[in-house]
Write an enzyme that holds these catalytic residues in place. Structure first.
Site, PDB file in Angstrom:
ATOM      1  N   ARG A  12       0.814  -0.769   0.310  1.00 56.40           N
ATOM      2  CA  ARG A  12      -0.161   0.233   0.031  1.00 56.40           C
ATOM      3  C   ARG A  12       0.825   1.183   0.293  1.00 56.40           C
ATOM      4  O   ARG A  12       2.361   2.078   0.456  1.00 56.40           O
ATOM      5  CB  ARG A  12      -1.294   0.086   1.422  1.00 56.40           C
ATOM      6  CG  ARG A  12      -2.063  -1.049   1.611  1.00 56.40           C
ATOM      7  CD  ARG A  12      -2.497  -1.227   2.527  1.00 56.40           C
ATOM      8  NE  ARG A  12      -3.630   0.142   3.223  1.00 56.40           N
ATOM      9  CZ  ARG A  12      -3.873  -0.177   4.249  1.00 56.40           C
ATOM     10  NH1 ARG A  12      -3.450  -0.757   5.420  1.00 56.40           N
ATOM     11  NH2 ARG A  12      -4.183   1.569   4.491  1.00 56.40           N
ATOM     12  N   SER A  14       0.666   4.389   1.549  1.00 53.77           N
ATOM     13  CA  SER A  14       0.816   4.875   2.894  1.00 53.77           C
ATOM     14  C   SER A  14       2.093   5.052   3.844  1.00 53.77           C
ATOM     15  O   SER A  14       2.764   3.831   3.218  1.00 53.77           O
ATOM     16  CB  SER A  14      -0.459   3.841   3.580  1.00 53.77           C
ATOM     17  OG  SER A  14       0.365   3.396   4.855  1.00 53.77           O
ATOM     18  N   LYS A  81      -3.142  -8.453  10.170  1.00 53.52           N
ATOM     19  CA  LYS A  81      -4.789  -8.218  10.724  1.00 53.52           C
ATOM     20  C   LYS A  81      -5.517  -7.898   9.788  1.00 53.52           C
ATOM     21  O   LYS A  81      -6.773  -7.617  10.465  1.00 53.52           O
ATOM     22  CB  LYS A  81      -4.442  -7.499  11.953  1.00 53.52           C
ATOM     23  CG  LYS A  81      -4.142  -5.505  11.740  1.00 53.52           C
ATOM     24  CD  LYS A  81      -3.806  -4.920  12.814  1.00 53.52           C
ATOM     25  CE  LYS A  81      -3.853  -3.350  12.787  1.00 53.52           C
ATOM     26  NZ  LYS A  81      -4.494  -2.477  11.596  1.00 53.52           N
ATOM     27  N   THR A 125     -12.075   6.318  16.197  1.00 55.18           N
ATOM     28  CA  THR A 125     -11.203   5.606  16.035  1.00 55.18           C
ATOM     29  C   THR A 125     -12.014   4.775  15.033  1.00 55.18           C
ATOM     30  O   THR A 125     -13.362   5.054  14.689  1.00 55.18           O
ATOM     31  CB  THR A 125     -11.393   4.226  17.477  1.00 55.18           C
ATOM     32  OG1 THR A 125     -11.039   3.135  16.773  1.00 55.18           O
ATOM     33  CG2 THR A 125     -12.411   3.725  18.021  1.00 55.18           C
ATOM     34  N   SER A 127     -12.348   2.151  13.970  1.00 55.62           N
ATOM     35  CA  SER A 127     -12.152   0.307  14.295  1.00 55.62           C
ATOM     36  C   SER A 127     -13.458  -0.088  15.149  1.00 55.62           C
ATOM     37  O   SER A 127     -13.196   0.293  16.359  1.00 55.62           O
ATOM     38  CB  SER A 127     -10.627  -0.174  14.885  1.00 55.62           C
ATOM     39  OG  SER A 127     -10.959  -1.815  15.936  1.00 55.62           O
ATOM     40  N   GLY A 148      -8.461   7.767   7.665  1.00 49.91           N
ATOM     41  CA  GLY A 148      -7.223   8.435   7.441  1.00 49.91           C
ATOM     42  C   GLY A 148      -6.201   7.494   7.944  1.00 49.91           C
ATOM     43  O   GLY A 148      -6.034   7.101   8.963  1.00 49.91           O
ATOM     44  N   ASN A 149      -4.358   8.300   7.266  1.00 42.69           N
ATOM     45  CA  ASN A 149      -3.217   7.674   7.312  1.00 42.69           C
ATOM     46  C   ASN A 149      -3.093   8.404   9.311  1.00 42.69           C
ATOM     47  O   ASN A 149      -3.970   8.971   9.704  1.00 42.69           O
ATOM     48  CB  ASN A 149      -2.633   7.990   7.241  1.00 42.69           C
ATOM     49  CG  ASN A 149      -2.369   9.056   6.682  1.00 42.69           C
ATOM     50  OD1 ASN A 149      -1.998  10.550   7.703  1.00 42.69           O
ATOM     51  ND2 ASN A 149      -1.235   9.479   4.926  1.00 42.69           N
ATOM     52  N   VAL A 150      -1.838   7.586   9.416  1.00 44.29           N
ATOM     53  CA  VAL A 150      -1.380   7.547  11.306  1.00 44.29           C
ATOM     54  C   VAL A 150      -1.246   8.653  11.469  1.00 44.29           C
ATOM     55  O   VAL A 150      -1.848   9.937  12.799  1.00 44.29           O
ATOM     56  CB  VAL A 150      -0.108   7.166  11.459  1.00 44.29           C
ATOM     57  CG1 VAL A 150       0.153   7.247  12.991  1.00 44.29           C
ATOM     58  CG2 VAL A 150      -0.588   5.195  11.958  1.00 44.29           C
ATOM     59  N   THR A 152      -2.873  11.817   9.566  1.00 39.82           N
ATOM     60  CA  THR A 152      -3.911  12.539   9.272  1.00 39.82           C
ATOM     61  C   THR A 152      -4.953  12.254  11.151  1.00 39.82           C
ATOM     62  O   THR A 152      -5.459  13.420  11.671  1.00 39.82           O
ATOM     63  CB  THR A 152      -5.135  11.965   8.520  1.00 39.82           C
ATOM     64  OG1 THR A 152      -4.372  11.857   7.456  1.00 39.82           O
ATOM     65  CG2 THR A 152      -6.027  12.421   8.381  1.00 39.82           C
ATOM     66  N   CYS A 243     -12.011  -8.914  10.085  1.00 38.91           N
ATOM     67  CA  CYS A 243     -10.973  -8.127  10.957  1.00 38.91           C
ATOM     68  C   CYS A 243     -11.964  -7.023  11.477  1.00 38.91           C
ATOM     69  O   CYS A 243     -11.234  -6.197  12.209  1.00 38.91           O
ATOM     70  CB  CYS A 243      -9.909  -8.114   9.721  1.00 38.91           C
ATOM     71  SG  CYS A 243     -10.597  -6.972   8.772  1.00 38.91           S
TER      72      CYS A 243
END
Length: 306
Positions: A12, A14, A81, A125, A127, A148-150, A152, A243
């Site tokens: 990916r 990212s 995961k 979150t 999740s 969003g990514n970490v 963000t 997941c």
């Protein structure tokens, strides 16, 4: 002198995914292969819809697997995961390097912890598991669905939109953002996602034996990480959960004994069930299934939507 063929590794696009994949590429380079990263953008990366609405399981893996089968790359690296628990036709997970930290981490403003966040604090979150854990541990908090990514997600806290976010400790450390962690959440009370902290290197079945790539991957494979991940994912599969399900699992190998603990949470919070079992590492799948059966017997099956 015979030239070494180039091994193209799909990832990916990212920052976190490329960093994780580069660790695998570096290990394979050290084993004598020439490597090149092939970044790709998945539907999960493009969309800001919730993971559940996107289909949850496999949303980040599909584009990588399609490219691998099409011959556009020779291997792909996943966060385990994120992978469905059923094998993909024509592909095989050929290596799981040593596991990173499996814990979740709270990243909060002003050094706040989960216990000291004020009532009504907004915690982000993406999740469903983490959301259910939050609603169970602190029903007075407001859980906000984010994507969003970490960087963000951490930005939601630094700009004041949220009071805290919960992210995987392994990911934060891999990209050099451990400084953002307020506190790591202990696995005994806050289990991570099945397979969290484990990378999976997937290749085509035809390349799994007798190739330089297979030999190099065998050299970076960690049997304890594989046993733990196998048990955790077997638990998830027996629950017939994806997941994105509100299920946490922790498996460890110590002195030749594999111990597996699984927890399921009511999505709205307030209730959870936990079960534990131990055995030999080569019994990993059976042990994970046994823990799942105990969770179902305790009534957790009604909370699992898959």
């Amino acid at each position: 002198m015979t030239a070494v063929a180039l091994t193209r590794i799909g990832t990916r696009a990212s920052r976190l995914a490329r960093t994780q994949t580069q660790t695998v590429a570096d290990a394979l380079t050290a084993a004598g292969l020439r490597t090149e990263l092939v970044p790709m953008t998945s539907e999960g990366d493009r969309s800001r819809a919730s993971l559940a609405s996107l289909g949850g399981t496999g949303v980040f893996a599909a584009v990588l697997r399609t490219a691998l089968l099409a011959g556009e790359c020779d291997a792909v690296v996943h966060s385990l995961k994120d992978l469905p628990t059923t094998p993909h036709p024509g592909l095989v997970v050929a290596a799981t390097p040593p596991r990173e930290d499996a814990r979740d981490a709270l990243c909060a403003r002003d050094g706040l912890t989960l216990a000291t966040l004020p009532a009504g604090a907004r915690v982000g979150t993406g999740s469903p598991r983490r959301a259910a854990q939050l609603r169970t541990a602190r029903p007075d908090l407001e859980v906000v669905d984010i994507r969003g990514n970490v960087d963000t997600r951490l930005g939601f806290v630094s700009d004041g939109e949220l009071d805290a976010v919960i992210l995987a400790a392994a990911g934060l450390r891999r990209i050099g953002r451990a400084d953002a962690i307020t506190v790591e959440l202990g696995l005994d009370t806050w289990p991570g996602a099945p397979g969290q902290g484990v990378l999976a290197v997937e290749i085509r079945e035809g390349d799994a034996t007798g190739t330089p790539l297979a030999a190099a991957l065998a050299g970076i494979h960690d049997v304890d990480a594989w046993a733990a991940a196998t048990a955790e994912r077997s638990l998830l599969a027996t629950l017939e959960a994806g997941c994105a399900a509100p299920v946490g699992a922790t498996a460890t190998v110590s002195d030749g004994v594999l111990t597996v603990s699984g927890s399921a949470y009511r999505p709205g919070g307030g209730e959870s069930r936990t079960a534990t079992a131990s055995g030999r590492p080569d019994e990993a799948a059976a042990i994970g299934s046994a823990v799942a059966a105990d969770l179902i017997a305790a009534g957790a099956g009604a909370w699992i939507t898959g």
